[in-house]
Design a protein around this motif. Structure first.
Motif, PDB file in Angstrom:
ATOM      1  N   MET A   1       0.394  -1.609  -0.067  1.00 36.15           N
ATOM      2  CA  MET A   1      -0.370   0.172  -0.132  1.00 36.15           C
ATOM      3  C   MET A   1       0.803   1.298   0.030  1.00 36.15           C
ATOM      4  O   MET A   1       0.465   2.234   0.004  1.00 36.15           O
ATOM      5  CB  MET A   1      -1.193   0.356   1.438  1.00 36.15           C
ATOM      6  CG  MET A   1      -1.672   0.971   1.430  1.00 36.15           C
ATOM      7  SD  MET A   1      -3.125   1.033   2.488  1.00 36.15           S
ATOM      8  CE  MET A   1      -4.096   0.316   1.780  1.00 36.15           C
ATOM      9  N   TYR A   2       1.975   1.457   0.883  1.00 37.62           N
ATOM     10  CA  TYR A   2       2.592   2.781   0.759  1.00 37.62           C
ATOM     11  C   TYR A   2       3.749   2.107   0.568  1.00 37.62           C
ATOM     12  O   TYR A   2       5.211   1.356   1.045  1.00 37.62           O
ATOM     13  CB  TYR A   2       3.226   3.296   2.054  1.00 37.62           C
ATOM     14  CG  TYR A   2       1.190   3.088   3.287  1.00 37.62           C
ATOM     15  CD1 TYR A   2       0.604   4.224   2.756  1.00 37.62           C
ATOM     16  CD2 TYR A   2       1.530   2.521   4.128  1.00 37.62           C
ATOM     17  CE1 TYR A   2      -0.453   4.388   2.932  1.00 37.62           C
ATOM     18  CE2 TYR A   2       0.570   2.474   4.873  1.00 37.62           C
ATOM     19  CZ  TYR A   2      -1.109   3.656   4.377  1.00 37.62           C
ATOM     20  OH  TYR A   2      -2.006   4.254   4.807  1.00 37.62           O
ATOM     21  N   PHE A  29       5.857  -1.796   4.915  1.00 39.17           N
ATOM     22  CA  PHE A  29       5.765  -2.301   3.683  1.00 39.17           C
ATOM     23  C   PHE A  29       6.966  -1.982   2.436  1.00 39.17           C
ATOM     24  O   PHE A  29       6.299  -1.893   1.492  1.00 39.17           O
ATOM     25  CB  PHE A  29       4.648  -0.785   3.273  1.00 39.17           C
ATOM     26  CG  PHE A  29       3.227  -0.648   4.105  1.00 39.17           C
ATOM     27  CD1 PHE A  29       2.245  -1.942   3.830  1.00 39.17           C
ATOM     28  CD2 PHE A  29       3.842  -0.446   5.590  1.00 39.17           C
ATOM     29  CE1 PHE A  29       1.015  -1.466   4.119  1.00 39.17           C
ATOM     30  CE2 PHE A  29       2.389  -0.447   6.229  1.00 39.17           C
ATOM     31  CZ  PHE A  29       1.164  -0.729   5.730  1.00 39.17           C
ATOM     32  N   ASP A 104       2.927   8.050  -1.473  1.00 36.81           N
ATOM     33  CA  ASP A 104       1.422   7.270  -1.101  1.00 36.81           C
ATOM     34  C   ASP A 104       1.534   7.668   0.332  1.00 36.81           C
ATOM     35  O   ASP A 104       0.146   7.782   0.452  1.00 36.81           O
ATOM     36  CB  ASP A 104       2.011   6.084  -0.797  1.00 36.81           C
ATOM     37  CG  ASP A 104       2.453   4.868  -2.550  1.00 36.81           C
ATOM     38  OD1 ASP A 104       1.552   5.812  -3.550  1.00 36.81           O
ATOM     39  OD2 ASP A 104       3.553   4.551  -2.524  1.00 36.81           O
ATOM     40  N   ASP A 169      -9.121   0.687   4.262  1.00 34.11           N
ATOM     41  CA  ASP A 169      -7.878   0.210   3.342  1.00 34.11           C
ATOM     42  C   ASP A 169      -7.114   0.307   4.366  1.00 34.11           C
ATOM     43  O   ASP A 169      -6.228  -0.233   4.679  1.00 34.11           O
ATOM     44  CB  ASP A 169      -8.272   0.095   2.658  1.00 34.11           C
ATOM     45  CG  ASP A 169      -9.160  -0.723   1.465  1.00 34.11           C
ATOM     46  OD1 ASP A 169     -10.058  -1.173   1.912  1.00 34.11           O
ATOM     47  OD2 ASP A 169      -9.319  -0.287   0.070  1.00 34.11           O
ATOM     48  N   HIS A 170      -6.957   1.423   5.012  1.00 36.75           N
ATOM     49  CA  HIS A 170      -5.966   1.744   5.161  1.00 36.75           C
ATOM     50  C   HIS A 170      -5.148   1.477   6.623  1.00 36.75           C
ATOM     51  O   HIS A 170      -4.225   1.029   6.841  1.00 36.75           O
ATOM     52  CB  HIS A 170      -5.088   3.160   4.856  1.00 36.75           C
ATOM     53  CG  HIS A 170      -5.240   3.459   3.904  1.00 36.75           C
ATOM     54  ND1 HIS A 170      -4.052   3.910   3.091  1.00 36.75           N
ATOM     55  CD2 HIS A 170      -6.624   4.039   2.857  1.00 36.75           C
ATOM     56  CE1 HIS A 170      -4.486   4.091   1.890  1.00 36.75           C
ATOM     57  NE2 HIS A 170      -5.342   4.497   1.800  1.00 36.75           N
ATOM     58  N   ALA A 173      -4.842  -2.385   6.676  1.00 37.00           N
ATOM     59  CA  ALA A 173      -3.011  -3.232   5.959  1.00 37.00           C
ATOM     60  C   ALA A 173      -1.974  -2.826   6.781  1.00 37.00           C
ATOM     61  O   ALA A 173      -0.993  -2.848   7.384  1.00 37.00           O
ATOM     62  CB  ALA A 173      -3.261  -1.641   5.003  1.00 37.00           C
ATOM     63  N   SER A 295      -7.994   2.437  -1.690  1.00 39.29           N
ATOM     64  CA  SER A 295      -7.207   1.470  -2.323  1.00 39.29           C
ATOM     65  C   SER A 295      -7.358   0.274  -1.317  1.00 39.29           C
ATOM     66  O   SER A 295      -6.631   0.294  -0.432  1.00 39.29           O
ATOM     67  CB  SER A 295      -5.784   2.421  -2.919  1.00 39.29           C
ATOM     68  OG  SER A 295      -5.427   2.369  -1.645  1.00 39.29           O
ATOM     69  N   GLU A 296      -7.320  -0.181  -2.397  1.00 37.65           N
ATOM     70  CA  GLU A 296      -7.004  -1.881  -2.348  1.00 37.65           C
ATOM     71  C   GLU A 296      -5.612  -1.936  -1.625  1.00 37.65           C
ATOM     72  O   GLU A 296      -4.640  -1.686  -2.209  1.00 37.65           O
ATOM     73  CB  GLU A 296      -6.890  -2.918  -2.532  1.00 37.65           C
ATOM     74  CG  GLU A 296      -8.794  -3.021  -3.392  1.00 37.65           C
ATOM     75  CD  GLU A 296      -9.854  -3.348  -2.356  1.00 37.65           C
ATOM     76  OE1 GLU A 296      -9.074  -4.237  -1.064  1.00 37.65           O
ATOM     77  OE2 GLU A 296     -10.533  -3.241  -1.526  1.00 37.65           O
ATOM     78  N   PRO A 297      -5.164  -2.985  -0.451  1.00 37.96           N
ATOM     79  CA  PRO A 297      -3.620  -2.741   0.195  1.00 37.96           C
ATOM     80  C   PRO A 297      -3.217  -4.079  -0.543  1.00 37.96           C
ATOM     81  O   PRO A 297      -3.640  -4.910  -1.612  1.00 37.96           O
ATOM     82  CB  PRO A 297      -4.058  -3.697   1.699  1.00 37.96           C
ATOM     83  CG  PRO A 297      -5.666  -3.467   1.564  1.00 37.96           C
ATOM     84  CD  PRO A 297      -6.410  -2.937   0.853  1.00 37.96           C
ATOM     85  N   ASN A 298      -1.594  -3.633  -0.589  1.00 41.19           N
ATOM     86  CA  ASN A 298      -1.389  -4.596  -1.492  1.00 41.19           C
ATOM     87  C   ASN A 298      -0.302  -5.481  -1.615  1.00 41.19           C
ATOM     88  O   ASN A 298       0.603  -5.293  -0.287  1.00 41.19           O
ATOM     89  CB  ASN A 298      -1.081  -4.217  -3.109  1.00 41.19           C
ATOM     90  CG  ASN A 298       0.612  -2.811  -2.555  1.00 41.19           C
ATOM     91  OD1 ASN A 298       0.876  -2.691  -1.787  1.00 41.19           O
ATOM     92  ND2 ASN A 298      -0.346  -2.250  -3.695  1.00 41.19           N
TER      93      ASN A 298
END
Length: 298
Positions: A1-2, A29, A104, A169-170, A173, A295-298
């Motif tokens: 995410m970041y 992250f 980010d 989402d944040h 995450a 946004s969706e976490p990655n």
């Protein structure tokens, strides 16, 4: 995410305090850290300095900015650090740098130096929070704001609006990496429902707003549970910023993740002004998320 975290600094303790959290998140992250300091020559010269500032004066400001950056760099344990001394209007320069470098997350102290070379004052930070398209973490020096290696309790306020949902989402995450409990809370603003603080809201109207708040809380709570995290829920009647501050104290919250805008009208909770008031007084770090930053976490 970041993937990229920006830490603006003026060398103050407030900037260093939030940098501890930013660097912790960067480790979690695996993010690149950008450390910058902005020299506002116009403000430093003063409005009555018609003759401009001398090269030696500008050099001194740049040296101070470089020292501020070095203080943050000594806190890092990664070689993925980029630093820069920038010139310009602080808020605009920070936002421009964030945009140009695909940042980010921005992490800023809520207060900075006093005097002609200050720039991390509350008003500048609030301007960045208000205008940034990416999340902005803020913190001030308090007994509870120091980075302790993680978070046990994360507060996620909601009013059921899309702007409030952008923070979900944040929060998830970060909570996933911290193995934290997420507190989903909605505050029914009784004074706004009534129209005036001295007027008691009709029971049927108040009951409807409480029901809406409970629905909003349970919707977010279900998402938290689906992520495999522990969750606590609560609906309370209060002035939003005050109610959230009391919740932070009552439940030993370590981090607050909240939207910067919410509904307009009687049941508004997360208005920009509420977030700004909360940021000024919060004893713990606050991650403010603009609606466009969800946004969706990655």
């Amino acid at each position: 995410m970041y993937d990229s975290v920006l830490v603006p600094t003026d060398g103050s303790d407030h900037a260093a305090r939030v940098a501890g959290h930013a660097l912790g998140l960067a480790r979690w992250f695996d993010a690149t850290v950008h450390v910058v300091s902005v020299v506002d020559v116009s403000a430093a010269g003063g409005v009555f300095d018609a003759g401009g500032v001398s090269p030696a004066f500008v050099e001194r400001l740049e040296d101070e900015a470089a020292a501020a950056i070095e203080r943050i760099e000594t806190m890092t344990d990664t070689d993925r650090v980029r630093s820069a001394v920038l010139k310009g209007s602080p808020a605009a320069t920070i936002l421009e740098y964030a945009d140009e470098n695909d940042v980010d997350l921005i992490a800023m102290g809520t207060h900075g130096r006093t005097g002609v070379n200050r720039y991390l004052t509350g008003s500048v930070t609030e301007r960045v929070v208000r205008q940034s398209d990416v999340p902005v973490m803020t913190a001030r020096v308090t007994e509870r704001s120091e980075w302790a290696g993680g978070y046990d309790e994360i507060l996620l306020p909601t009013d059921g609006s899309e702007p409030a949902a952008a923070a979900v989402d944040h929060a998830l995450a970060i909570a996933t990496r911290a193995d934290a409990t997420v507190h989903v809370v909605s505050v029914v603003d009784v004074s706004t429902v009534a129209g005036r603080p001295t007027i008691v809201a009709p029971n049927d109207i108040l009951a409807q707003f409480e029901s809406d708040a409970e629905t909003a809380v349970e919707t977010v709570a279900a998402t938290v549970r689906d992520a495999g995290l522990d969750v606590e829920t609560h609906v309370r009647k209060d002035i939003p910023s005050q109610g959230l501050l009391e919740y932070v104290d009552d439940h030993d919250i370590d981090l607050v993740t909240m939207g910067t805008h919410g509904r307009t009208g009687f049941d508004r909770v997360l208005l920009g002004s509420t977030t700004e008031r909360f940021v000024r007084r919060a004893p713990v770090p606050v991650l403010a998320v603009h609606p466009t930053a969800g946004s969706e976490p990655n």
